[in-house]
Scaffold this motif. Structure first.
Motif, mmCIF file in Angstrom:
data_model
loop_
_atom_site.group_PDB
_atom_site.id
_atom_site.type_symbol
_atom_site.label_atom_id
_atom_site.label_comp_id
_atom_site.label_asym_id
_atom_site.label_seq_id
_atom_site.Cartn_x
_atom_site.Cartn_y
_atom_site.Cartn_z
ATOM 1 N N PHE A 142 0.831 -1.196 0.000
ATOM 2 C CA PHE A 142 0.000 0.000 0.000
ATOM 3 C C PHE A 142 0.870 1.252 0.000
ATOM 4 O O PHE A 142 0.672 2.166 -0.801
ATOM 5 C CB PHE A 142 -0.928 -0.039 1.222
ATOM 6 N N ARG A 143 1.837 1.290 0.895
ATOM 7 C CA ARG A 143 2.767 2.433 0.944
ATOM 8 C C ARG A 143 3.536 2.579 -0.365
ATOM 9 O O ARG A 143 3.659 3.678 -0.905
ATOM 10 C CB ARG A 143 3.771 2.231 2.081
ATOM 11 N N HIS A 144 4.060 1.462 -0.859
ATOM 12 C CA HIS A 144 4.863 1.477 -2.091
ATOM 13 C C HIS A 144 4.060 2.041 -3.271
ATOM 14 O O HIS A 144 4.593 2.801 -4.080
ATOM 15 C CB HIS A 144 5.352 0.065 -2.408
ATOM 16 N N GLU A 145 2.782 1.658 -3.356
ATOM 17 C CA GLU A 145 1.948 2.103 -4.482
ATOM 18 C C GLU A 145 1.561 3.580 -4.395
ATOM 19 O O GLU A 145 1.332 4.214 -5.418
ATOM 20 C CB GLU A 145 0.680 1.245 -4.563
ATOM 21 N N LEU A 146 1.485 4.129 -3.183
ATOM 22 C CA LEU A 146 1.015 5.507 -3.029
ATOM 23 C C LEU A 146 2.119 6.544 -2.892
ATOM 24 O O LEU A 146 1.994 7.653 -3.432
ATOM 25 C CB LEU A 146 0.081 5.617 -1.827
ATOM 26 N N GLU A 147 3.160 6.229 -2.157
ATOM 27 C CA GLU A 147 4.204 7.227 -1.917
ATOM 28 C C GLU A 147 4.876 7.643 -3.222
ATOM 29 O O GLU A 147 5.208 6.818 -4.053
ATOM 30 C CB GLU A 147 5.222 6.696 -0.915
ATOM 31 N N GLY A 148 5.005 8.941 -3.411
ATOM 32 C CA GLY A 148 5.612 9.487 -4.620
ATOM 33 C C GLY A 148 4.614 9.828 -5.706
ATOM 34 O O GLY A 148 4.952 10.494 -6.683
ATOM 35 N N ARG A 149 3.373 9.389 -5.567
ATOM 36 C CA ARG A 149 2.346 9.704 -6.562
ATOM 37 C C ARG A 149 1.708 11.051 -6.236
ATOM 38 O O ARG A 149 1.827 11.547 -5.131
ATOM 39 C CB ARG A 149 1.280 8.619 -6.585
ATOM 40 N N SER A 150 1.026 11.630 -7.213
ATOM 41 C CA SER A 150 0.378 12.929 -7.038
ATOM 42 C C SER A 150 -1.134 12.798 -7.117
ATOM 43 O O SER A 150 -1.650 11.904 -7.783
ATOM 44 C CB SER A 150 0.837 13.906 -8.124
ATOM 45 N N PHE A 151 -1.814 13.718 -6.461
ATOM 46 C CA PHE A 151 -3.268 13.762 -6.521
ATOM 47 C C PHE A 151 -3.700 14.395 -7.833
ATOM 48 O O PHE A 151 -3.239 15.474 -8.194
ATOM 49 C CB PHE A 151 -3.842 14.592 -5.370
ATOM 50 N N ALA A 152 -4.619 13.746 -8.527
ATOM 51 C CA ALA A 152 -5.217 14.306 -9.737
ATOM 52 C C ALA A 152 -6.412 15.171 -9.318
ATOM 53 O O ALA A 152 -6.694 15.323 -8.132
ATOM 54 C CB ALA A 152 -5.683 13.182 -10.661
ATOM 55 N N GLU A 153 -7.111 15.721 -10.280
ATOM 56 C CA GLU A 153 -8.304 16.503 -9.973
ATOM 57 C C GLU A 153 -9.385 15.581 -9.406
ATOM 58 O O GLU A 153 -9.718 14.577 -10.022
ATOM 59 C CB GLU A 153 -8.825 17.196 -11.233
ATOM 60 N N PRO A 154 -9.921 15.882 -8.228
ATOM 61 C CA PRO A 154 -10.954 15.022 -7.663
ATOM 62 C C PRO A 154 -12.230 15.082 -8.482
ATOM 63 O O PRO A 154 -12.597 16.136 -9.015
ATOM 64 C CB PRO A 154 -11.181 15.570 -6.256
ATOM 65 N N GLU A 155 -12.880 13.937 -8.626
ATOM 66 C CA GLU A 155 -14.131 13.844 -9.384
ATOM 67 C C GLU A 155 -15.261 13.429 -8.453
ATOM 68 O O GLU A 155 -15.032 12.723 -7.489
ATOM 69 C CB GLU A 155 -14.008 12.795 -10.489
ATOM 70 N N ARG A 156 -16.429 13.861 -8.776
ATOM 71 C CA ARG A 156 -17.618 13.461 -8.031
ATOM 72 C C ARG A 156 -18.382 12.447 -8.867
ATOM 73 O O ARG A 156 -18.549 12.621 -10.072
ATOM 74 C CB ARG A 156 -18.485 14.686 -7.772
ATOM 75 N N ARG A 157 -18.827 11.368 -8.243
ATOM 76 C CA ARG A 157 -19.585 10.346 -8.964
ATOM 77 C C ARG A 157 -20.880 10.061 -8.243
ATOM 78 O O ARG A 157 -21.004 10.322 -7.056
ATOM 79 C CB ARG A 157 -18.771 9.053 -9.044
ATOM 80 N N GLY A 158 -21.790 9.432 -8.961
ATOM 81 C CA GLY A 158 -23.066 9.055 -8.362
ATOM 82 C C GLY A 158 -22.884 7.865 -7.432
ATOM 83 O O GLY A 158 -21.791 7.362 -7.232
#
Length: 61
Positions: free
Chosen positions: A42-58
Motif C-alpha cells: 500500500f505504501r509502495h503504491e502511493l508514496e511518490g504519486r500525485s493527486f489528480a483533480e478530484p471527481e464526483r460520482r453518483g
C-alpha cells in the motif's frame, strides 16, 4: 450516505489543498482496514504519486 452538497464541498476542498501535491509518506494505523494488500505494498503504491483533480460520482450499485 452524505448528501450531494456535502460531497461537493469536500470535493472542492480536496481540489484546493491536495490537487497536484505529492504523497510523501503513508502511515497506516490500522492494517485491518486494508483488504487484499499489505501495508508495505500500500505504501509502495502511493508514496511518490500525485493527486489528480478530484471527481464526483453518483452512488455505486
Amino acid at each position: 450516505m452524505p448528501e450531494l452538497p456535502d460531497v461537493e464541498v469536500f470535493r472542492a476542498r480536496l481540489a484546493s489543498c491536495a490537487q497536484g501535491r505529492t504523497i510523501e509518506r503513508v502511515d497506516v494505523y490500522d492494517a485491518g482496514v486494508l483488504h487484499g494488500v499489505s501495508v508495505r505494498r500500500f505504501r509502495h503504491e502511493l508514496e511518490g504519486r500525485s493527486f489528480a483533480e478530484p471527481e464526483r460520482r453518483g452512488k455505486w450499485p
